[in-house]
Design an enzyme around this catalytic site. Structure first.
Site, mmCIF file in Angstrom:
data_model
loop_
_atom_site.group_PDB
_atom_site.id
_atom_site.type_symbol
_atom_site.label_atom_id
_atom_site.label_comp_id
_atom_site.label_asym_id
_atom_site.label_seq_id
_atom_site.Cartn_x
_atom_site.Cartn_y
_atom_site.Cartn_z
ATOM 1 N N SER A 103 0.808 -1.222 0.000
ATOM 2 C CA SER A 103 0.000 0.000 0.000
ATOM 3 C C SER A 103 0.846 1.279 0.000
ATOM 4 O O SER A 103 1.629 1.492 -0.904
ATOM 5 C CB SER A 103 -0.939 -0.064 1.205
ATOM 6 O OG SER A 103 -1.798 1.023 1.235
ATOM 7 N N ARG B 40 -4.390 6.477 21.898
ATOM 8 C CA ARG B 40 -4.471 5.025 21.686
ATOM 9 C C ARG B 40 -3.107 4.515 21.222
ATOM 10 O O ARG B 40 -2.365 5.255 20.543
ATOM 11 C CB ARG B 40 -5.551 4.672 20.649
ATOM 12 C CG ARG B 40 -5.397 5.386 19.323
ATOM 13 C CD ARG B 40 -6.426 4.931 18.298
ATOM 14 N NE ARG B 40 -6.049 3.674 17.681
ATOM 15 C CZ ARG B 40 -5.222 3.561 16.654
ATOM 16 N NH1 ARG B 40 -4.667 4.628 16.100
ATOM 17 N NH2 ARG B 40 -4.940 2.371 16.162
ATOM 18 N N PRO B 41 -2.790 3.273 21.572
ATOM 19 C CA PRO B 41 -1.532 2.722 21.060
ATOM 20 C C PRO B 41 -1.705 2.427 19.576
ATOM 21 O O PRO B 41 -2.735 1.884 19.179
ATOM 22 C CB PRO B 41 -1.351 1.429 21.862
ATOM 23 C CG PRO B 41 -2.710 1.068 22.365
ATOM 24 C CD PRO B 41 -3.535 2.309 22.411
HETATM 25 C C1 16G Z 1 -4.108 -0.029 9.160
HETATM 26 C C2 16G Z 1 -5.576 -0.129 8.836
HETATM 27 C C3 16G Z 1 -6.213 1.238 8.721
HETATM 28 C C4 16G Z 1 -5.937 2.047 9.970
HETATM 29 C C5 16G Z 1 -4.458 2.085 10.295
HETATM 30 C C6 16G Z 1 -4.228 2.693 11.665
HETATM 31 C C7 16G Z 1 -6.695 -1.784 7.430
HETATM 32 C C8 16G Z 1 -6.753 -2.425 6.086
HETATM 33 N N1 16G Z 1 -5.776 -0.838 7.579
HETATM 34 O O1 16G Z 1 -3.401 0.539 8.102
HETATM 35 O O2 16G Z 1 -7.576 1.060 8.550
HETATM 36 O O3 16G Z 1 -6.394 3.360 9.816
HETATM 37 O O4 16G Z 1 -3.950 0.766 10.329
HETATM 38 O O5 16G Z 1 -2.875 2.695 11.970
HETATM 39 O O6 16G Z 1 -7.438 -2.121 8.327
HETATM 40 P P1 16G Z 1 -2.389 2.957 13.442
HETATM 41 O O7 16G Z 1 -2.942 1.880 14.323
HETATM 42 O O8 16G Z 1 -0.897 2.956 13.363
HETATM 43 O O9 16G Z 1 -2.915 4.308 13.857
HETATM 44 MG MG MG Z 2 -3.889 1.016 0.649
#
Ligand code: 16G
Ligand code: MG
Length: 541
Positions: free
Chosen positions: A65, A495-496
């Site tokens: 991605s 949040r973590p």
């Molecule tokens: C992942 C998730 C996305 C979320 C992000 C948060 C999927 C396909 N992707 O990329 O939806 O916004 O994690 O990242 O579920 P974070 O936990 O580091 O904030």
């Molecule tokens: Mg993507």
């Protein structure tokens, strides 16, 4: 069994680096491409088992991605185009981390636990993004599928949502659409042309393709739109590097235009991410100021459009919008108070949003980062189809139902899809005669700020209420509550992160200054109460 012997032999070509431990997370496996050949081979094996278990075709997408070009990753797609079932994420992790000598045991373990009959035939669809490593990694997946005797179909370069679409088409015997990339172009473009056929001509749309597969696929789809939409593509991959200084994630995080994008005043622009499942819009106003229209604005535009059509059609179908805690407070208020729709807040991560959106007749879900789609229940689709062909219904109701039918066809309901979302947004703007500025003005965002805090162990932070409150460490929520009370229209949470070794802080308030001050003060509270490491967070201004 002979299959296992062949698998064992073949797997030696994809040796696992000693000691390497990886985990199948929300986005599948994702890390530097050099560490992934054995994971790919094994996900080919797992896809065969999943296919046998579900007696359906399973998808395997090779992509990382929006990550840098050197990274890669892999995700499995379940029969209706959904994300892989949770229990199988565990099997994926188990299989990826097994040492060579334990591989067959790990396979047998899954087969036994899931009571899989190995005598049937398995079918797997494979797709990949444009990363230099993707072709050989996709080959590793295919070798894994063949090693266990599965049948593999390689769709080559596709955006992630196209593979979700193809898997769903295959498992619904073509009812969701033709089982080909061309079928995807036709389904979307025909729906787009139908919705917009009476709309006046529009200015072209500028698209940043993140130098990735989204650009190639959009180029291929454009002729099918028959001039109903003109796109001016930048970062099409012909020169620049994937995701480098461009793409949806870059624009969202930087709150600025990607490299190479020439933005005339008031022109509509959008950015895809590296595998084409996220989109954000933006423009420069007459003072040259940059404005971002993220997932919240997209959800509002789309749900307004659908709600209006439902009302015109006189259909009593419940529309709900699903957001996360990151949704701007103004968007939530607008949806609840002005549009009178039900809004639900869930934990971060696409699968959580998707799951709750299924509870509504029409469920619109978007993360602020631009990933989202709309789900129509079977009953809702049925009612809409009935009305559209009901000759006794009033013309206005019938034509609203026909617009809804085309809207359903335009939306990739399997997963968030940058191309499908873009066409839907363009269709709504065209039909409603809205400029990007008018869309932006539907509500005014509260100023907000996101920060990261490094702590010794982010697992000390536990949350509840869809991540809006912390339950540990002691005293943190009380401290945040007190800070929120200091400022007008203030809201903040921590949040973590699920993808980075940090604690994320979000704050919004009435003004830029107070939002920044709140974000900083909450960061300090996290630093002090949750074991911050390194330098203490500094004020932003
Ligand atoms: C992942 C998730 C996305 C979320 C992000 C948060 C999927 C396909 N992707 O990329 O939806 O916004 O994690 O990242 O579920 P974070 O936990 O580091 O904030
Ligand atoms: Mg993507």
């Amino acid at each position: 069994m002979a299959q296992f012997e062949a698998t064992y032999q073949k797997s030696a070509q994809y040796p696992k680096p000693a000691g390497l431990v990886l985990q199948y997370g929300t986005a599948g496996f994702r890390t530097n491409a050099k560490q992934l050949p054995h994971v790919m081979f094994r996900m080919g094996l797992l896809a065969v088992l999943r296919s046998l278990r579900t007696r359906a075709t399973i998808g395997v997408m090779v992509t990382a991605s929006h990550n840098p070009e050197e990274d890669n990753g892999v995700k499995l797609i379940d029969p209706m185009g959904e994300m892989l079932e949770l229990a199988w994420e565990g099997y994926a992790t188990q299989l990826a981390n097994a040492e060579q000598d334990g591989l067959v045991t790990a396979l047998r373990d899954i087969i036994e636990r899931e009571a899989i009959n190995m005598d049937h035939s398995a079918s797997v669809f494979v797709g990949r993004d444009t990363r230099p490593s993707s072709q050989s990694l996709s080959q590793a997946v295919q070798d894994g599928v063949s090693a266990l005797g599965g049948h593999c179909q390689d769709f080559g370069l596709v955006i992630t949502p196209q593979l979700h679409y193809l898997v769903c088409c295959q498992n619904t015997q073509g009812r969701y659409g033709d089982i080909s990339v061309e079928g995807y172009y036709k389904k979307l473009s025909e729906a787009f042309i139908k919705i917009t056929k009476n709309a006046p001509p529009r200015q072209p749309l500028r698209v940043d393709g993140a130098n990735g597969i989204g650009a190639l696929q959009l180029k291929a789809l454009e002729p099918y739109l028959q001039g109903q939409l003109t796109v001016l593509l930048t970062n099409d991959g012909s020169t620049g590097k994937l995701n480098h200084l461009c793409g949806a994630d870059y624009v969202k995080v930087q709150q600025g235009a990607p490299q190479g994008m020439e933005m005339g005043l008031g022109e509509r622009c959008c950015s895809f991410d590296g595998d084409g499942d996220r989109i954000v819009y933006y423009y420069n106003d007459d003072k040259g100021r940059f404005h971002l229209l993220d997932g919240d604005k997209i959800a509002t535009l789309i749900s307004t459009f659908i709600k209006e059509l439902l009302t015109k059609a006189g259909l009593d179908l419940q529309l709900g919008v699903v957001q996360t805690a990151y949704a701007n407070g103004s968007s939530t208020h607008y949806l609840q108070d002005n549009m009178k729709v039900i809004v639900r807040c869930v934990k971060t991560g696409v699968k959580h949003l998707h799951h709750v959106a299924l509870e509504f007749n029409v469920g619109v879900y978007f993360e602020a980062n631009g990933h989202g789609t709309v789900l129509f229940s079977k009953a809702a689709e049925e009612k809409i189809h009935q009305l559209a062909k009901d000759a006794s219904a009033a013309e206005e109701r019938r034509s609203a139902a026909a617009q809804l039918e085309s809207t359903i066809n335009l939306i990739n309901q399997t997963v968030g899809d940058a191309i499908s979302d873009m066409l839907l947004i363009e269709a709504v703007l065209a039909v409603k005669g809205l400029t990007v500025q008018q869309w932006d003005a539907i509500y005014t965002e509260l100023p907000n700020r996101q920060l990261k805090v490094k702590v010794a162990d982010r697992r000390v932070i536990n949350t509840t209420d869809a991540e809006r409150k912390t339950t540990s460490p002691a005293g943190l929520q009380e401290a945040i509550d007190e800070l929120n009370r200091k400022y007008r229209l203030a809201r903040s949470f921590v949040r973590p992160s699920g993808t980075e070794d940090v604690v994320r802080v979000y704050a919004e308030a009435e003004t830029r200054e107070t939002a920044d001050a709140l974000a900083h003060e909450v960061s300090l509270a996290v630093y002090r109460l949750a074991g911050g490491v390194g330098e203490e967070p500094k004020p932003l201004n």
